[in-house]
Design a protein around this motif. Structure first.
Motif, mmCIF file in Angstrom:
data_model
loop_
_atom_site.group_PDB
_atom_site.id
_atom_site.type_symbol
_atom_site.label_atom_id
_atom_site.label_comp_id
_atom_site.label_asym_id
_atom_site.label_seq_id
_atom_site.Cartn_x
_atom_site.Cartn_y
_atom_site.Cartn_z
ATOM 1 N N PRO A 63 -85.578 -38.468 -90.298
ATOM 2 C CA PRO A 63 -86.922 -37.834 -90.720
ATOM 3 C C PRO A 63 -86.655 -36.349 -91.188
ATOM 4 C CG PRO A 63 -87.364 -39.080 -88.687
ATOM 5 C CD PRO A 63 -85.602 -38.813 -88.819
ATOM 6 N N GLN A 64 -85.890 -35.653 -90.595
ATOM 7 C CA GLN A 64 -85.922 -33.849 -90.709
ATOM 8 C C GLN A 64 -84.713 -33.666 -92.166
ATOM 9 O OE1 GLN A 64 -85.323 -32.028 -87.176
ATOM 10 N NE2 GLN A 64 -85.609 -33.970 -86.016
ATOM 11 N N GLN A 65 -84.483 -34.807 -92.810
ATOM 12 C CA GLN A 65 -83.364 -34.237 -93.681
ATOM 13 C C GLN A 65 -84.186 -33.859 -94.962
ATOM 14 O OE1 GLN A 65 -80.041 -37.523 -93.395
ATOM 15 N NE2 GLN A 65 -81.948 -38.540 -93.479
ATOM 16 N N PRO A 66 -83.610 -32.977 -95.808
ATOM 17 C CA PRO A 66 -82.226 -32.292 -95.646
ATOM 18 C C PRO A 66 -82.101 -31.393 -94.660
ATOM 19 C CG PRO A 66 -83.557 -31.457 -97.357
ATOM 20 C CD PRO A 66 -84.216 -32.441 -96.936
ATOM 21 N N LEU A 67 -80.935 -31.378 -94.045
ATOM 22 C CA LEU A 67 -80.859 -30.490 -92.916
ATOM 23 C C LEU A 67 -79.344 -29.768 -92.821
ATOM 24 C CD1 LEU A 67 -78.631 -32.487 -90.706
ATOM 25 C CD2 LEU A 67 -80.570 -33.599 -90.467
ATOM 26 N N GLU A 68 -79.302 -28.755 -92.080
ATOM 27 C CA GLU A 68 -78.228 -27.990 -91.696
ATOM 28 C C GLU A 68 -77.965 -27.845 -90.276
ATOM 29 O OE1 GLU A 68 -76.276 -23.987 -93.601
ATOM 30 O OE2 GLU A 68 -78.327 -23.899 -93.346
ATOM 31 N N ALA A 69 -76.493 -28.204 -89.944
ATOM 32 C CA ALA A 69 -76.198 -28.054 -88.681
ATOM 33 C C ALA A 69 -74.776 -27.410 -88.507
ATOM 34 C CB ALA A 69 -76.383 -29.368 -87.857
ATOM 35 N N TYR A 70 -74.519 -27.046 -87.271
ATOM 36 C CA TYR A 70 -73.488 -26.386 -87.058
ATOM 37 C C TYR A 70 -72.735 -27.049 -85.796
ATOM 38 C CZ TYR A 70 -75.434 -22.451 -89.503
ATOM 39 O OH TYR A 70 -76.212 -21.658 -90.555
ATOM 40 N N TRP A 71 -71.374 -27.667 -86.163
ATOM 41 C CA TRP A 71 -70.831 -28.709 -85.324
ATOM 42 C C TRP A 71 -69.658 -28.049 -84.714
ATOM 43 C CZ3 TRP A 71 -70.298 -34.153 -87.925
ATOM 44 C CH2 TRP A 71 -70.063 -34.920 -87.365
ATOM 45 N N PHE A 72 -69.537 -28.335 -83.257
ATOM 46 C CA PHE A 72 -68.425 -27.850 -82.665
ATOM 47 C C PHE A 72 -67.704 -28.844 -81.809
ATOM 48 C CE2 PHE A 72 -71.445 -24.594 -83.343
ATOM 49 C CZ PHE A 72 -70.937 -23.494 -83.792
ATOM 50 N N PHE A 73 -66.152 -28.987 -81.791
ATOM 51 C CA PHE A 73 -65.515 -29.891 -81.198
ATOM 52 C C PHE A 73 -64.708 -29.339 -80.095
ATOM 53 C CE2 PHE A 73 -66.306 -32.369 -85.259
ATOM 54 C CZ PHE A 73 -66.287 -33.527 -84.674
ATOM 55 N N THR A 74 -64.806 -29.887 -78.879
ATOM 56 C CA THR A 74 -63.992 -29.226 -77.961
ATOM 57 C C THR A 74 -62.267 -29.733 -78.041
ATOM 58 O OG1 THR A 74 -64.329 -31.227 -76.585
ATOM 59 C CG2 THR A 74 -65.683 -29.507 -76.100
ATOM 60 N N HIS A 75 -62.183 -30.976 -78.462
ATOM 61 C CA HIS A 75 -60.970 -31.593 -78.526
ATOM 62 C C HIS A 75 -61.099 -33.052 -79.388
ATOM 63 C CE1 HIS A 75 -62.116 -33.410 -75.050
ATOM 64 N NE2 HIS A 75 -61.006 -34.159 -75.203
ATOM 65 N N TYR A 76 -60.147 -33.707 -79.563
ATOM 66 C CA TYR A 76 -60.172 -34.773 -80.457
ATOM 67 C C TYR A 76 -59.821 -36.396 -79.770
ATOM 68 C CZ TYR A 76 -60.625 -30.790 -82.978
ATOM 69 O OH TYR A 76 -60.950 -29.437 -83.831
ATOM 70 N N HIS A 77 -59.732 -36.378 -78.381
ATOM 71 C CA HIS A 77 -59.528 -37.734 -77.792
ATOM 72 C C HIS A 77 -60.795 -38.607 -78.246
ATOM 73 C CE1 HIS A 77 -56.966 -35.693 -74.291
ATOM 74 N NE2 HIS A 77 -56.378 -35.906 -75.481
ATOM 75 N N TRP A 78 -60.351 -39.801 -78.202
ATOM 76 C CA TRP A 78 -61.318 -40.992 -78.824
ATOM 77 C C TRP A 78 -62.723 -40.724 -78.373
ATOM 78 C CZ3 TRP A 78 -60.029 -43.151 -82.702
ATOM 79 C CH2 TRP A 78 -58.850 -43.574 -83.096
ATOM 80 N N ASP A 79 -63.090 -40.438 -76.966
ATOM 81 C CA ASP A 79 -64.431 -40.363 -76.685
ATOM 82 C C ASP A 79 -65.335 -39.332 -76.925
ATOM 83 O OD1 ASP A 79 -62.608 -39.038 -74.756
ATOM 84 O OD2 ASP A 79 -63.786 -38.919 -73.176
ATOM 85 N N HIS A 80 -64.569 -38.432 -77.905
ATOM 86 C CA HIS A 80 -65.436 -37.433 -78.431
ATOM 87 C C HIS A 80 -65.310 -37.261 -79.893
ATOM 88 C CE1 HIS A 80 -65.406 -34.719 -74.861
ATOM 89 N NE2 HIS A 80 -64.579 -35.650 -74.155
#
Length: 282
Positions: A63-80
């Motif tokens: 419901p909040q689109q259009p939106l802007e967000a900042y995305w951060f990854f710790t690492h790339y194992h499957w569960d993340h």
């Protein structure tokens, strides 16, 4: 009085489980989705990791689109990363996501994300992504700013590496410190640096000490910690609150209830993270 988005600093948990989703009647109260945490800070939306909890975050954002967000990854194992192909706002034109992380050596973040996170075996046609994805390569130890928000990073002790994050705004800090294994003789200096005098640390306490050192099935070297070590880190760093996170998939609601009693006896500011829980940092 309702708080305006530009003056709030809150953490919301969308996925709190480790290793593999664990839906079922024994995990209803804490949740079975894997790692995904949202921080809403000074009118900005920060997303940490993309486990299966990301799907529910995406539904809440429609419901909040259009939106802007900042995305951060710790690492790339499957569960993340399992939730990334099911994050519906990524398939909507007009949305913008600033994607941060450290790609494996020799790769850029954009290449790694497109080749490995948006996996060829995904059941969703990831070529249909319509949002504007912008990529930023981080190095563990980097510090960056988003307006008057400061984000510090630090390496964590995990197989193939992981990155911890400290988010600070107006003198208040929240730390996302998951998928890290404690050292046998000391608290990790990188964890202490991230967590120093923070308001809350979200800490990987997948096991109990008994499970970690089990004679039959020890977890030493698996890249995860215990709630007892989390208490040590919280006390030594001077953090106010300790969020126990990355729950073992075989830990039932009743088992986690008992852990919460024990951890709160050991550290007054401790609690177990639950899906949907909102914690104010200020």
């Amino acid at each position: 009085m309702e708080t305006s988005p530009s003056s709030e600093f809150v953490v919301q948990f969308w996925g709190v489980r480790g290793s593999v989703p664990s839906p079922g009647k024994e995990t209803v109260r804490y949740g079975g989705n894997t790692s995904c945490v949202e921080m809403r800070v000074a009118g900005k939306r920060l997303i940490f990791d993309g486990g299966t909890g990301l799907r529910m975050l995406g539904k809440s954002l429609q419901p909040q689109q259009p939106l802007e967000a900042y995305w951060f990854f710790t690492h790339y194992h499957w569960d993340h990363i399992q939730g990334v192909p099911f994050f519906t706002p990524a398939f909507v034109e007009g949305n913008t996501f600033h994607i941060h992380g450290a790609a494996p050596e020799g790769a850029a973040m954009e290449q790694h994300f497109c080749d490995r996170v948006l996996h060829m075996n995904s059941p969703v046609p990831v070529k249909s992504i319509q949002a504007d994805l912008k990529f930023y390569d981080l190095v563990c130890g980097d510090t960056m700013t988003l307006g008057d928000i400061t984000i510090e990073t630090s390496p964590l002790n995990h197989p193939n590496g992981a990155m911890g994050y400290r988010v600070t705004w107006q003198g208040h800090s929240a730390v996302y410190c998951t998928d890290t294994e404690h050292f046998p003789d000391r608290v990790d200096e990188n964890v202490l640096q991230l967590a120093r005098d923070s308001d809350v640390i979200i800490y990987d306490a997948m096991y109990t000490d008994e499970e970690y050192h089990s004679a039959k099935s020890p977890k030493v070297g698996w890249g995860h910690s215990t709630w007892q070590e989390g208490v040590k880190a919280a006390k030594e760093s001077g953090t106010k609150r300790l969020a126990i996170f990355h729950h073992e998939p075989n830990h039932s609601d009743d088992f986690l209830d008992q852990i919460e009693v024990e951890v709160q006896d050991a550290f007054e500011g401790a609690f177990l993270a639950r899906e949907g829980m909102i914690v104010s940092v200020i």
